[in-house]
Design a protein around this motif. Structure first.
Motif, PDB file in Angstrom:
ATOM      1  N   ILE A  51       0.868  -1.171   0.000  1.00 10.11           N
ATOM      2  CA  ILE A  51       0.000   0.000   0.000  1.00 10.11           C
ATOM      3  C   ILE A  51       0.913   1.232   0.000  1.00 10.11           C
ATOM      4  CG2 ILE A  51      -1.785   1.260   1.255  1.00 10.11           C
ATOM      5  CD1 ILE A  51      -2.719  -1.454   0.198  1.00 10.11           C
ATOM      6  N   ASN A  52       0.699   2.108  -0.968  1.00 10.19           N
ATOM      7  CA  ASN A  52       1.502   3.320  -1.085  1.00 10.19           C
ATOM      8  C   ASN A  52       0.638   4.547  -0.860  1.00 10.19           C
ATOM      9  OD1 ASN A  52       4.000   2.058  -1.811  1.00 10.19           O
ATOM     10  ND2 ASN A  52       3.068   1.599  -3.773  1.00 10.19           N
ATOM     11  N   LYS A  53       1.296   5.666  -0.607  1.00  9.42           N
ATOM     12  CA  LYS A  53       0.622   6.939  -0.370  1.00  9.42           C
ATOM     13  C   LYS A  53       0.764   7.804  -1.617  1.00  9.42           C
ATOM     14  CE  LYS A  53       0.886  10.884   2.788  1.00  9.42           C
ATOM     15  NZ  LYS A  53       1.574  11.408   3.969  1.00  9.42           N
ATOM     16  N   TYR A  54      -0.361   8.330  -2.087  1.00 15.13           N
ATOM     17  CA  TYR A  54      -0.376   9.177  -3.271  1.00 15.13           C
ATOM     18  C   TYR A  54      -1.095  10.480  -2.941  1.00 15.13           C
ATOM     19  CZ  TYR A  54       0.702   4.754  -5.547  1.00 15.13           C
ATOM     20  OH  TYR A  54       1.281   3.571  -5.892  1.00 15.13           O
ATOM     21  N   SER A  55      -0.445  11.601  -3.204  1.00  7.49           N
ATOM     22  CA  SER A  55      -1.039  12.915  -2.961  1.00  7.49           C
ATOM     23  C   SER A  55      -1.379  13.570  -4.284  1.00  7.49           C
ATOM     24  CB  SER A  55      -0.062  13.809  -2.199  1.00  7.49           C
ATOM     25  OG  SER A  55       0.189  13.276  -0.926  1.00  7.49           O
ATOM     26  N   THR A  75      -6.371  15.538  -2.031  1.00 11.60           N
ATOM     27  CA  THR A  75      -6.638  14.283  -1.325  1.00 11.60           C
ATOM     28  C   THR A  75      -5.372  13.451  -1.239  1.00 11.60           C
ATOM     29  OG1 THR A  75      -8.827  14.332  -2.374  1.00 11.60           O
ATOM     30  CG2 THR A  75      -8.214  12.309  -1.289  1.00 11.60           C
ATOM     31  N   VAL A  76      -5.279  12.679  -0.175  1.00 10.14           N
ATOM     32  CA  VAL A  76      -4.219  11.679  -0.049  1.00 10.14           C
ATOM     33  C   VAL A  76      -4.892  10.321  -0.146  1.00 10.14           C
ATOM     34  CG1 VAL A  76      -2.464  10.676   1.455  1.00 10.14           C
ATOM     35  CG2 VAL A  76      -2.785  13.151   1.397  1.00 10.14           C
ATOM     36  N   PHE A  77      -4.433   9.526  -1.088  1.00  5.83           N
ATOM     37  CA  PHE A  77      -4.966   8.181  -1.278  1.00  5.83           C
ATOM     38  C   PHE A  77      -3.928   7.164  -0.837  1.00  5.83           C
ATOM     39  CE2 PHE A  77      -7.446  10.546  -4.445  1.00  5.83           C
ATOM     40  CZ  PHE A  77      -8.718  10.128  -4.104  1.00  5.83           C
ATOM     41  N   TYR A  78      -4.403   6.100  -0.242  1.00  2.62           N
ATOM     42  CA  TYR A  78      -3.555   4.969   0.131  1.00  2.62           C
ATOM     43  C   TYR A  78      -4.041   3.788  -0.693  1.00  2.62           C
ATOM     44  CZ  TYR A  78      -2.557   8.033   4.018  1.00  2.62           C
ATOM     45  OH  TYR A  78      -2.195   9.118   4.775  1.00  2.62           O
TER      46      TYR A  78
END
Length: 110
Positions: free
Chosen positions: A29-33, A83-86
């Protein structure tokens, strides 16, 4: 006692092997801004670093509730939300596990 130890050892090895196989098959699982944009029944993510666009797949969320959330926050389609998506990125789709709404473009910070 020796047989019990042997059975315990075999079960431990099998359990450890199964856990390793399961963990190997999981995608990290990565963090995407960036910005979440919704319009014409399509959820899009625009990455803030690369400015690339990806289709959002909220596989654990109800589509109707997502649209209601987006429209209740932005009050219109095509209005970007920071938004920050995981999740996991595969080709042109970001599979979302969780997300946080950070900021709505055009709104005061008060």
């Amino acid at each position: 006692m020796n047989k019990t130890f042997t059975y315990f050892l075999i079960l431990s090895i099998l359990f450890t092997s199964c856990v390793n196989i399961i963990n190997r098959n999981k995608k990290p699982i990565n963090k995407y801004s960036g910005w979440w944009i919704y319009g014409e029944r399509l959820h899009i993510f625009k990455d803030e670093l690369s400015l690339d666009e990806y289709i959002l797949n909220f596989h654990k969320e109800d589509e109707k509730e997502l649209v209601e959330l987006y429209l209740s926050v932005t009050e219109m389609e095509y209005f970007p939300m920071e938004t920050v998506f995981y999740g996991v990125l595969k080709q042109d789709t970001l599979y979302v596990e969780d997300f946080e709404i950070k900021y709505i473009q055009g709104c005061d910070e008060n």
